[in-house]
Design a protein around this motif. Structure first.
Motif, short mmCIF file in Angstrom:
data_model
loop_
_atom_site.label_atom_id
_atom_site.label_comp_id
_atom_site.label_asym_id
_atom_site.label_seq_id
_atom_site.Cartn_x
_atom_site.Cartn_y
_atom_site.Cartn_z
N ALA A 77 0.84 -1.21 0.00
CA ALA A 77 0.00 0.00 0.00
C ALA A 77 0.87 1.25 0.00
N LYS A 78 1.95 1.20 0.78
CA LYS A 78 2.83 2.37 0.86
C LYS A 78 3.62 2.55 -0.43
N SER A 79 4.21 1.46 -0.93
CA SER A 79 5.04 1.62 -2.12
C SER A 79 4.20 1.97 -3.35
N GLU A 80 2.93 1.56 -3.34
CA GLU A 80 2.04 1.92 -4.46
C GLU A 80 1.37 3.27 -4.23
N LYS A 81 1.65 3.86 -3.07
CA LYS A 81 1.09 5.17 -2.72
C LYS A 81 -0.44 5.21 -2.86
N VAL A 82 -1.10 4.24 -2.25
CA VAL A 82 -2.57 4.25 -2.32
C VAL A 82 -3.10 5.23 -1.27
N ASP A 83 -4.33 5.69 -1.52
CA ASP A 83 -4.96 6.62 -0.58
C ASP A 83 -5.78 5.88 0.47
N ALA A 84 -6.21 4.68 0.10
CA ALA A 84 -7.11 3.95 1.00
C ALA A 84 -6.97 2.45 0.80
N ILE A 85 -7.38 1.69 1.82
CA ILE A 85 -7.43 0.23 1.72
C ILE A 85 -8.87 -0.20 1.95
N HIS A 86 -9.40 -1.00 1.02
CA HIS A 86 -10.71 -1.62 1.23
C HIS A 86 -10.47 -3.07 1.62
N THR A 102 -3.03 0.83 9.41
CA THR A 102 -3.33 1.51 8.15
C THR A 102 -3.47 3.01 8.39
N LYS A 103 -4.26 3.32 9.40
CA LYS A 103 -4.49 4.72 9.77
C LYS A 103 -3.18 5.42 10.12
N ASN A 104 -2.37 4.71 10.92
CA ASN A 104 -1.09 5.29 11.36
C ASN A 104 -0.14 5.57 10.20
N GLU A 105 -0.31 4.83 9.12
CA GLU A 105 0.52 5.06 7.94
C GLU A 105 -0.02 6.21 7.10
N GLY A 106 -1.09 6.82 7.56
CA GLY A 106 -1.68 7.93 6.82
C GLY A 106 -2.55 7.46 5.65
N ILE A 107 -2.97 6.19 5.72
CA ILE A 107 -3.82 5.64 4.66
C ILE A 107 -5.22 5.45 5.24
N LEU A 108 -6.25 5.76 4.46
CA LEU A 108 -7.62 5.60 4.94
C LEU A 108 -7.99 4.13 4.99
N PHE A 109 -8.61 3.72 6.07
CA PHE A 109 -9.14 2.37 6.17
C PHE A 109 -10.64 2.48 5.88
N ILE A 110 -11.09 1.78 4.85
CA ILE A 110 -12.50 1.90 4.47
C ILE A 110 -13.33 0.99 5.37
N VAL A 316 -20.76 0.10 -1.75
CA VAL A 316 -19.31 0.29 -1.81
C VAL A 316 -19.00 1.77 -2.07
N LYS A 317 -19.81 2.37 -2.91
CA LYS A 317 -19.63 3.80 -3.17
C LYS A 317 -19.85 4.61 -1.89
N TRP A 318 -20.89 4.28 -1.16
CA TRP A 318 -21.15 4.95 0.11
C TRP A 318 -19.97 4.78 1.06
N GLN A 319 -19.41 3.58 1.07
CA GLN A 319 -18.26 3.33 1.96
C GLN A 319 -17.10 4.26 1.63
N ILE A 320 -16.86 4.42 0.33
CA ILE A 320 -15.73 5.25 -0.09
C ILE A 320 -16.01 6.73 0.22
N LEU A 321 -17.25 7.16 -0.04
CA LEU A 321 -17.61 8.55 0.23
C LEU A 321 -17.44 8.88 1.71
N VAL A 322 -17.95 8.00 2.55
CA VAL A 322 -17.87 8.22 4.00
C VAL A 322 -16.41 8.20 4.46
N ALA A 323 -15.63 7.25 3.91
CA ALA A 323 -14.22 7.13 4.30
C ALA A 323 -13.44 8.39 3.93
N ARG A 324 -13.82 9.02 2.82
CA ARG A 324 -13.08 10.21 2.44
C ARG A 324 -13.64 11.48 3.09
N GLY A 325 -14.49 11.30 4.06
CA GLY A 325 -14.90 12.42 4.90
C GLY A 325 -16.18 13.10 4.51
#
Lengths: 453, 70
Positions: A77-86, A102-110, A316-325
């Motif tokens: 996740a880090k090396s691929e520079k993802v924004d979130a993990i589902h 995941t959170k501690n790495e600055g990545i959103l946990f969905i 799944v869309k709702w999950q992503i929307l909520v995860a991104r704030g």
């Protein structure tokens, strides 16, 4: 509702496999989000590996060497520079430590907050939390049981039969019904050691066994602003070995008043833990429609398509929307349930003895038609390996009435062609012909008692 | 030599017999886990366990020898 200042999500790593990985990829694509799939050596030819924007091999086939490798997955996740993990369902989806890392790495946990996952993952702690919030729970232990004497005393008080369960358990694993004292004594140590092996803790507890019960759950959704809505119920009473086989919405059993009461209780339960993202409150319902909190699943459920069909929403869309704030896209009174949906879990297993049947799918012809949704993890020529869950696809039917949905399912399973592996499709045809099932009269004993006459 | 073999591929979850144990026909000697299901392995033969060929946690393929009876 307006767009809240949130996090940009352009790339998601999917820490899962099979049909759910494909399901998540589909929504990501519609939202213009790139996907990183991870796969074990056994899954290198799976459709989801090809469908993802990019796929990375994480190890050997056994789950503890691949899909449960939290460190490895986070490194990717880090090396691929993802924004979130589902996380999908199963595997790391309800692993609080993974969510926290995941959170501690600055990545959103969905998914929900790691503390919520932790609390609800402990079945005793979650019982206590719900009791305190005024949510009815099944009569039983208020704390973990250490000795067989303790177990016997409590069982005597609440009355046999009882269910002996692992505190860290879930998904039907690590629980056994005890008819009497002898059975409880016999199962106590083995359940403890099994709990230790599966869940890392040998803590167990006891609940009263509710005969002729139904298993009905309510889908809920929360955001980070304290909004919580329900997305109606799913009746999941058709089970084998405490695992769901058929799910439908609406439940053919519940009366309107109890239905409403159950929604309100589910919302109360979710509010008690400040829930955000997708979650499910599972209830056990007795013959008289009394319902009790069983557990809360802090993730997307396998059977979420049933809810999507009746509400027309993309969970799944709702999950992503909520995860991104963002806040929830709809308010409670803007969410409607229309028509009827039934899902059948197609397993690679013998339909009589329920034993797994791994192998190569030489023929796979769905003969799909309108009103049928298939969330499949496999395609023709693919191999079902012995390492993972035997589910190969979910077949979901929709109709304006339950009768219509059943008619559609009957036609589908009559024409489906699968060769190379055994599946439980023949069982579905038998169930669909059953008078009680057609009338919506079934309990969790259906497959073992009602169907076998 | 009499052998008990795996009826399907999976991971050894539990072993219920050790060297020297008398095994009867139909006795459950081992638990495999395959596709998240527990698959009990019953002995199709009788005898005394000479050797247990696998350990808990091992992955076995269909047909692999699990135990040798004497």
């Amino acid at each position: 509702m307006g767009y809240e200042r949130g996090n940009l999500v352009q790339k998601i790593l999917i820490a899962n496999r099979g049909e759910i990985a494909l399901r998540i990829i589909r929504t990501c694509r519609e939202m213009g989000i790139e996907t990183i799939a991870v796969y074990s050596e056994a899954d290198k030819d799976m459709p989801y590996v090809k469908e993802a924007t990019k796929a990375v091999c994480i190890g050997e086939p056994p789950v503890n060497k691949s899909y449960l490798q939290a460190e490895k997955i986070l490194a990717i996740a880090k090396s691929e520079k993802v924004d979130a993990i589902h996380p999908g369902y199963g595997f790391l989806s309800e692993n609080a430590a993974f969510a926290r890392q995941t959170k501690n790495e600055g990545i959103l946990f969905i998914g929900p907050d790691p503390n919520t996952i932790e609390l609800m993952g402990d079945k005793i702690a979650s019982r206590q939390t719900m009791e305190k919030a005024g949510v009815p729970v099944v009569p039983g232990s208020s704390s973990g049981i250490r000795t067989v004497e303790e177990a016997l005393n409590l069982a005597e008080k609440i009355g046999y039969p009882v269910m002996l369960k692992a505190s860290g358990g879930g998904g039907g694993i690590g629980m056994i019904r005890c008819e009497n004292e002898q059975a409880l004594v016999k199962s106590f140590e083995s359940t403890k050691s099994r709990a230790k092996a599966y869940f890392g803790s040998d803590e167990v507890f006891i609940e009263k066994y509710i005969a002729d019960a139904r298993h009905i759950e309510v889908q809920i959704f929360g955001d980070s602003y304290g909004n919580i809505v329900h997305l109606f119920e799913r009746d999941c009473s058709i089970q084998r070995r405490h695992q769901k086989v058929i799910e439908e919405s609406p439940s053919p059993f519940l009366s309107a008043s109890v239905r409403e009461k159950m929604y309100n209780t589910a919302i109360k339960a979710a509010k008690a833990v400040n829930y955000s993202n997708a979650g499910t409150i599972e209830f056990i319902v007795d013959e008289d429609e009394n319902f009790y909190f069983l557990e809360m699943n802090t993730r997307l459920q396998v059977e979420h398509p049933v809810t999507e069909m009746v509400t027309g929403l993309d969970l799944v869309k709702w999950q992503i929307l909520v995860a991104r704030g963002e806040s929830l896209p709809l308010l409670q009174d803007e969410i409607q349930s229309t028509g009827h949906s039934i899902e059948f879990r197609l397993y690679a297993e013998d339909s009589v003895r329920f034993l797994p049947s791994p192998g190569k799918i030489t023929t796979l012809n769905w003969n799909q038609f309108d009103g049928v949704r298939i969330d499949s993890g496999y395609e023709e020529g693919g191999t079902v390996t012995p390492f993972y869950d035997p589910m190969i696809a979910k077949c979901i039917f929709y109709g304006s009435t339950r009768k219509d949905a059943i008619r559609s399912a009957e036609m589908f399973f009559k024409n489906i062609q699968i060769e190379g592996i055994k599946t439980n499709a023949p069982l579905f045809s038998t169930i669909l012909e059953n008078e009680d099932f057609r009338n919506g009269i079934y309990t969790t004993n259906f497959l073992t008692k009602q169907l076998v006459k | 030599m009499k052998e008990i073999t795996a009826s399907m591929a999976g991971t050894v979850l539990n072993i219920f017999a050790k060297e020297g144990d008398q095994i009867n026909l139909g006795q459950e000697v081992l638990m495999l886990e395959s596709m998240k299901m527990e698959i009990p392995i019953e002995s199709g033969i009788e005898g005394v366990v000479k050797e247990v060929k696998v350990n808990i946690g091992d992955f076995v393929n269909e047909g692999d020898v699990l135990m040798v009876l004497g």
